[in-house]
Design a protein around this motif. Structure first.
Motif, PDB file in Angstrom:
ATOM      1  N   GLY A 237      -2.191  -2.217   1.029  1.00  0.00           N
ATOM      2  CA  GLY A 237      -0.610  -2.621   0.714  1.00  0.00           C
ATOM      3  C   GLY A 237      -0.446  -2.380  -0.677  1.00  0.00           C
ATOM      4  O   GLY A 237       0.743  -1.634  -0.654  1.00  0.00           O
TER       5      GLY A 237
ATOM      6  N   LEU B 104      -0.012   1.268  -0.921  1.00  0.00           N
ATOM      7  CA  LEU B 104       1.336   1.805  -0.367  1.00  0.00           C
ATOM      8  C   LEU B 104       2.496   1.464  -1.084  1.00  0.00           C
ATOM      9  O   LEU B 104       3.702   2.401  -1.022  1.00  0.00           O
ATOM     10  CB  LEU B 104       1.257   1.182   1.032  1.00  0.00           C
ATOM     11  CG  LEU B 104       0.304   1.681   2.162  1.00  0.00           C
ATOM     12  CD1 LEU B 104       0.576   0.898   3.259  1.00  0.00           C
ATOM     13  CD2 LEU B 104       0.548   3.206   2.634  1.00  0.00           C
ATOM     14  N   VAL B 105       2.621   0.439  -1.992  1.00  0.00           N
ATOM     15  CA  VAL B 105       3.718   0.193  -2.588  1.00  0.00           C
ATOM     16  C   VAL B 105       3.620   0.656  -4.118  1.00  0.00           C
ATOM     17  O   VAL B 105       4.564   0.248  -5.081  1.00  0.00           O
ATOM     18  CB  VAL B 105       4.052  -1.070  -2.683  1.00  0.00           C
ATOM     19  CG1 VAL B 105       4.288  -1.841  -1.431  1.00  0.00           C
ATOM     20  CG2 VAL B 105       2.967  -2.133  -3.378  1.00  0.00           C
TER      21      VAL B 105
ATOM     22  N   SER C  83      -1.845   0.639  -6.656  1.00  0.00           N
ATOM     23  CA  SER C  83      -3.020   0.822  -6.190  1.00  0.00           C
ATOM     24  C   SER C  83      -4.264  -0.029  -6.963  1.00  0.00           C
ATOM     25  O   SER C  83      -4.095   0.135  -8.337  1.00  0.00           O
ATOM     26  CB  SER C  83      -3.566   2.327  -6.225  1.00  0.00           C
ATOM     27  OG  SER C  83      -4.681   2.488  -5.828  1.00  0.00           O
TER      28      SER C  83
ATOM     29  N   THR D  70      -3.509   2.143   8.123  1.00  0.00           N
ATOM     30  CA  THR D  70      -2.931   2.242   7.169  1.00  0.00           C
ATOM     31  C   THR D  70      -1.460   2.745   7.468  1.00  0.00           C
ATOM     32  O   THR D  70      -0.180   2.050   6.739  1.00  0.00           O
ATOM     33  CB  THR D  70      -3.481   3.341   5.959  1.00  0.00           C
ATOM     34  OG1 THR D  70      -4.864   2.739   5.658  1.00  0.00           O
ATOM     35  CG2 THR D  70      -2.716   3.375   4.783  1.00  0.00           C
ATOM     36  N   GLU D  71      -1.121   3.493   8.309  1.00  0.00           N
ATOM     37  CA  GLU D  71      -0.030   4.047   8.624  1.00  0.00           C
ATOM     38  C   GLU D  71       0.817   2.950   9.166  1.00  0.00           C
ATOM     39  O   GLU D  71       2.014   2.875   9.062  1.00  0.00           O
ATOM     40  CB  GLU D  71      -0.016   5.278   9.629  1.00  0.00           C
ATOM     41  CG  GLU D  71      -0.244   6.501   8.839  1.00  0.00           C
ATOM     42  CD  GLU D  71       0.606   6.760   7.687  1.00  0.00           C
ATOM     43  OE1 GLU D  71       1.944   6.914   7.852  1.00  0.00           O
ATOM     44  OE2 GLU D  71      -0.015   7.021   6.467  1.00  0.00           O
TER      45      GLU D  71
ATOM     46  N   ARG E 195       2.039   0.701   6.855  1.00  0.00           N
ATOM     47  CA  ARG E 195       3.089   1.381   5.838  1.00  0.00           C
ATOM     48  C   ARG E 195       4.614   1.051   6.652  1.00  0.00           C
ATOM     49  O   ARG E 195       5.652   0.792   5.915  1.00  0.00           O
ATOM     50  CB  ARG E 195       2.764   2.915   5.938  1.00  0.00           C
ATOM     51  CG  ARG E 195       4.086   3.573   4.971  1.00  0.00           C
ATOM     52  CD  ARG E 195       3.880   5.111   5.388  1.00  0.00           C
ATOM     53  NE  ARG E 195       2.670   5.676   4.855  1.00  0.00           N
ATOM     54  CZ  ARG E 195       2.355   6.085   3.812  1.00  0.00           C
ATOM     55  NH1 ARG E 195       2.923   5.898   2.697  1.00  0.00           N
ATOM     56  NH2 ARG E 195       1.001   6.324   3.780  1.00  0.00           N
ATOM     57  N   GLU E 196       4.453   1.188   8.102  1.00  0.00           N
ATOM     58  CA  GLU E 196       5.612   1.081   8.794  1.00  0.00           C
ATOM     59  C   GLU E 196       6.194  -0.557   8.637  1.00  0.00           C
ATOM     60  O   GLU E 196       7.321  -0.906   8.361  1.00  0.00           O
ATOM     61  CB  GLU E 196       5.381   1.214  10.050  1.00  0.00           C
ATOM     62  CG  GLU E 196       6.620   0.964  11.220  1.00  0.00           C
ATOM     63  CD  GLU E 196       8.086   1.544  10.801  1.00  0.00           C
ATOM     64  OE1 GLU E 196       9.067   1.299  11.211  1.00  0.00           O
ATOM     65  OE2 GLU E 196       7.879   2.964  10.221  1.00  0.00           O
TER      66      GLU E 196
ATOM     67  N   HIS F 140       7.653  -0.977   5.183  1.00  0.00           N
ATOM     68  CA  HIS F 140       9.204  -0.226   5.034  1.00  0.00           C
ATOM     69  C   HIS F 140      10.158  -1.013   5.587  1.00  0.00           C
ATOM     70  O   HIS F 140      11.306  -0.962   5.145  1.00  0.00           O
ATOM     71  CB  HIS F 140       8.769   1.166   5.799  1.00  0.00           C
ATOM     72  CG  HIS F 140      10.159   1.964   5.983  1.00  0.00           C
ATOM     73  ND1 HIS F 140      10.553   2.416   4.618  1.00  0.00           N
ATOM     74  CD2 HIS F 140      10.845   2.190   6.882  1.00  0.00           C
ATOM     75  CE1 HIS F 140      11.624   3.020   5.210  1.00  0.00           C
ATOM     76  NE2 HIS F 140      11.993   3.008   6.571  1.00  0.00           N
TER      77      HIS F 140
END
Length: 303
Positions: A267, A270-271, A274, A290-291, A294-295, A298
């Motif tokens: 997380g 993703l923002v 890292s 991970t995807e 990400r959703e 978002h």
């Protein structure tokens, strides 16, 4: 910081355990770690825990541990108290606790000892020895091999004036009720199950009003919004965030052992903050996981 002052800080507000930053070669990255703390501090956590479970204490070498605690204490001095994790066998836990005190921490979170089961008498002596080795306030973490009873905690409360906090990571309701009834306000009580937001309402009913948020590491705005809704009993917002984020997040987290840390590091990446990869024996999330994360992030909007 006097133990009673730390207890006051622990009694209210959101708590969190910052990630420990590693570079591509899995070495501690002090500059990135300091930048992480500087990013998180303004969001308003009341206490930050350096080198805790989410901070991969278990994978740090002693010299790295010192660097992590020192960096946190220097970066956050005057802004937010730093409590440092300490653990292992009694002799080693004492060395970690004393090193944390030397490096400027304001308190100690005594993590579970390693591997072997222990009697209640043994656990009492272990905790008492660590408390006696420092002047700082100590919080004991009931989790894993450390399963203190209400009777044992009452003995420790008499022997250890600087034992000021109890963090529960077991989820044993009968044990928690017995502890809270027996010890009253002697300790600050912290909820410590992974993804504590899911358990917050239930733990408040048990007399444990404060919890530590792992997701504060990458969605601090949402973590604080959830906490404020929880404190103000805005159950509509609590329910919305549980459905929108926390329960789907748990579904991803539960796909792999050790993902309670791995998913937080994913997380943060993703923002745009890292902390690098996790160290073995932990493993990073798979691409599809991970995807999915990400959703979820978002949907929450900017953090």
């Amino acid at each position: 910081m006097h133990p009673s002052e730390l207890k006051h800080h622990l009694a209210s507000g959101l708590l969190s355990f910052p990630l420990t930053d590693f570079d591509a070669q899995l070495a501690f990255d002090a500059r990135s770690y300091a930048a992480r703390l500087e990013w998180l501090m303004p969001y308003g956590a009341s206490v930050l825990f350096a080198a805790g479970g989410t901070g991969e204490f278990f994978s740090l070498e002693p010299i790295e541990y010192s660097a992590v605690v020192r960096t946190a204490a220097e970066t956050c001095r005057g802004s937010v108290p730093i409590v440092a994790g300490a653990g292992g066998g009694t002799t080693l836990a004492i060395r970690y606790a004393q090193e944390a005190e030397r490096c400027g921490a304001q308190g100690i979170l005594l993590l579970p000892h390693y591997l072997t089961e222990a009697s209640q008498d043994g656990l009492v002596e272990h905790v008492a020895a660590v408390c006696a080795s420092v002047q700082l306030g100590v919080i004991v973490y009931n989790r894993g091999a450390c399963k203190l009873s209400a009777e044992s905690l009452a003995r420790l409360a008499e022997r250890c004036p600087n034992l000021i906090g109890f963090k529960d990571g077991l989820g044993d309701i009968e044990r928690m009720v017995a502890i809270r009834q027996r010890l009253g306000d002697r300790f600050a009580y912290l909820g410590g199950l992974p993804t504590a937001e899911v358990y917050a309402n239930a733990y408040r009913a048990l007399g444990v009003p404060v919890y530590s948020s792992a997701v504060f590491n990458f969605i601090p705005r949402t973590a604080m919004a959830f906490y404020q809704a929880y404190v103000s009993n805005d159950q509509a917002t609590v329910s919305r965030l549980l459905d929108q984020f926390f329960l789907p997040y748990l579904e991803i987290r539960n796909r792999g052992e050790g993902y309670a840390v791995s998913i937080v590091k994913a997380g943060a990446t993703l923002v745009g903050h890292s902390a690098g990869p996790v160290r073995p024996p932990l493993s990073d999330l798979k691409p599809a996981e991970t995807e999915a994360l990400r959703e979820l992030i978002h949907r929450l909007g900017p953090q």
